[in-house]
Design an enzyme around this catalytic site. Sequence first.
Site, PDB file in Angstrom:
ATOM      1  N   ASP A 308     -51.182  52.753  24.951  1.00 53.63           N
ATOM      2  CA  ASP A 308     -51.249  52.668  26.270  1.00 53.63           C
ATOM      3  C   ASP A 308     -50.168  51.793  26.997  1.00 53.63           C
ATOM      4  O   ASP A 308     -49.499  51.393  26.286  1.00 53.63           O
ATOM      5  CB  ASP A 308     -52.711  52.156  26.615  1.00 53.63           C
ATOM      6  CG  ASP A 308     -53.300  52.426  27.924  1.00 53.63           C
ATOM      7  OD1 ASP A 308     -52.500  52.974  28.939  1.00 53.63           O
ATOM      8  OD2 ASP A 308     -54.384  52.647  28.119  1.00 53.63           O
TER       9      ASP A 308
HETATM   10  C1  BGC Z   1     -54.422  53.663  31.366  1.00 52.80           C
HETATM   11  C2  BGC Z   1     -54.392  54.971  30.746  1.00 52.80           C
HETATM   12  C3  BGC Z   1     -53.497  55.752  31.414  1.00 52.80           C
HETATM   13  C4  BGC Z   1     -52.172  55.211  31.171  1.00 52.80           C
HETATM   14  C5  BGC Z   1     -51.117  55.951  32.068  1.00 52.80           C
HETATM   15  C6  BGC Z   1     -53.120  52.898  31.581  1.00 52.80           C
HETATM   16  O1  BGC Z   1     -53.073  51.822  32.230  1.00 52.80           O
HETATM   17  O2  BGC Z   1     -55.245  52.743  30.473  1.00 52.80           O
HETATM   18  O3  BGC Z   1     -55.928  55.558  30.600  1.00 52.80           O
HETATM   19  O4  BGC Z   1     -53.160  57.124  30.850  1.00 52.80           O
HETATM   20  O5  BGC Z   1     -52.212  53.959  32.165  1.00 52.80           O
HETATM   21  O6  BGC Z   1     -51.001  55.993  33.350  1.00 52.80           O
END
Ligand code: BGC
Length: 658
Positions: A308
């Site tokens: 993430d």
């Molecule tokens: C979130 C994810 C997301 C990623 C990309 C993160 O902050 O936890 O769910 O897919 O950002 O945007």
Amino acid sequence: MKHIPWFYGSTSLAIALALTACNAPTQQAPASSKEAFVDSVLATMSIEDKAGEMTQLTLDMVCVGAPYALEEPHRLDTAKLQQVLVDLKVGSILNCGGHAYGPEQWHGLIGGIQEAAAKKSTGIPVLYGIDAIHGATYTSGSVLGPQQIGLAATWDTALVRKFAENAAMEVTASGIPWNFSPVLDVARDARWPRFWETFGEAPKLVSDMGVAMVKGYQEGPAPIAATLKHYVGYSRPLTGKDRTPAWIPERQLRQIFIPPFAAAIDAGAASIMVNSGEINGIPVHVDHHILTDILRDELGFEGMVVTDWEDIKYLFSRHMVAADYKDAIDMAINAGIDMSMVPTDLEFPVLLAELVREGRVTEARMDESVRRILAMKYDLGLFESGGVPPSLADYPEKSTIEGAAARAALESITVLKNEGKHAVNAGDPILPIGGAGRILVTGPTANSLNALNGGWTGTWQGTDTKYNTPGRPTAVEAMQEVFGEDRISFAEVGMDFTDADIADITRNLNPFTTQCAVVFLGEMPYTEGVGSVEDIELFDNQQNLVKALHKRGVPVIGVYAGGRPRTLANIEPLLDAFVMAYLPGDYGARAIADVLIGEFNPSGRLPFTWPRHASAHLTHDRKHTENVHSDFSLNAFNPLYTFGSGLSYSTVVPTPLP
Ligand code: BGC
């Protein structure tokens, strides 16, 4: 936008460049040759090429301006493209630069990125990823349906599959092949601010919905790769706040949190994103047991694992388990990470290559990851298309793809209470609202399209009205449309309304001419940590508004627009009817109005247990011992609404058994 100065290449030129550079067969060859193809590409790659493939940066890193503060209109920066894609050979880009773009702008951006990627030594196209979590959330004007919590309330997996299929068509048409959806976290605690992004509290429902969504994304007419997130145990942090430590015994991990991932892996999901938090004292991004022993060896996942946002860096800056960035990369890659969502520094590929040269990460470990990334690119047809967006002429007509979103909004609306005590005809349920009398509409979510859509709508937080879909009605607008303008009196309030505002509303309310009041309760959008709360009780001013309306002697119908249950046990008895709308999206307003007037017989069922009291959130599948009350009775499980609650307007008379 017609003129796109930064799109400097034609589609066919880019494809030609990509193919010439790759000099590789296309994926139309038999499946058995996929491995041979991947191996042949891998054999030509240097350690630096491979480190680049394992790197994902945010779009901001190749645009004009500073990350998080790009110059408008967002456009590619040639020097940055050269540095990021050609010199560092970065293999993946994600996200928008802060807000949605029209399809043409997406085509310009992605076409330009792929054209630059074709110039690097390997010529391997970039894998572009996006959060299209309730439709193509970052493509302006796209079809936005209910967020996952509302989709779950439909209990209609065929519809959810269709909705995902349609969403994939718009994502593909925007030029994007990879979606960071669905969320397969199981929502067990309403304090957790990502509750609304889930399919609710039941592992079985989450699994079935997850499988439907994965199949919709990956097996429709315009397939995109799905991402199961956030593997695993992300949704149950001890504090209830986002990205704080969770303590989950392995037995519970296996009973509750792993099954949806297992089901969606069996359904063929292409990729997985890792939980940003820690479980039992170990950040998941360094947990070999979870990322490799369970995920690869037990669940048999063969796809690609992406971190993430910034989570490798956080290993030393937040979790404090690594000495420095390089140490963090060492730990994460050796635990089983394939691709790092870096996303805003250029050090990752350099440090990773150093680690391989120093032997701290073996080249064999690196090759495993790069193989998976190349295989995913192959499956998505990127080697064939060069990643260049399809023709704009193929962008789907909205009227052909909005049906499932509108239907899902309708099927999600859940009537939780419908009593007759104040009904026009005593004894009859108050809903549907018949008659011809005046209806007072008020409450902070009544006139907000954003409140119906929630986070990740046009922008990350979903709060900027500038990026709303033009022409989609708010709840009060749909009420005016459906009931007729002359029946609706609207008393507008924002989230911060005061006792004085309430006094104004009730002073102007004539109880003799007002048939009922419909009060729109709930929350304004939030995403991730921004939605962490200290208390899940419904805001005082909303409770006071209900009390004041009730005091005036008119029937009060509460409609709740929000993605998690907030406690409202003190005012619920004052409501004659209570309708849960969740975050029903751009078609939600009409769905609410159609249910209120009885045009649609409600069929939504609650995908979670609605707690009566903030400190007593138990789920339907609690332990027997959790029923034990302070008075030694077995009455401790006393939610406001049980899992699966939902009324319809039909009277179902069971046939007596013979
Ligand atoms: C979130 C994810 C997301 C990623 C990309 C993160 O902050 O936890 O769910 O897919 O950002 O945007």
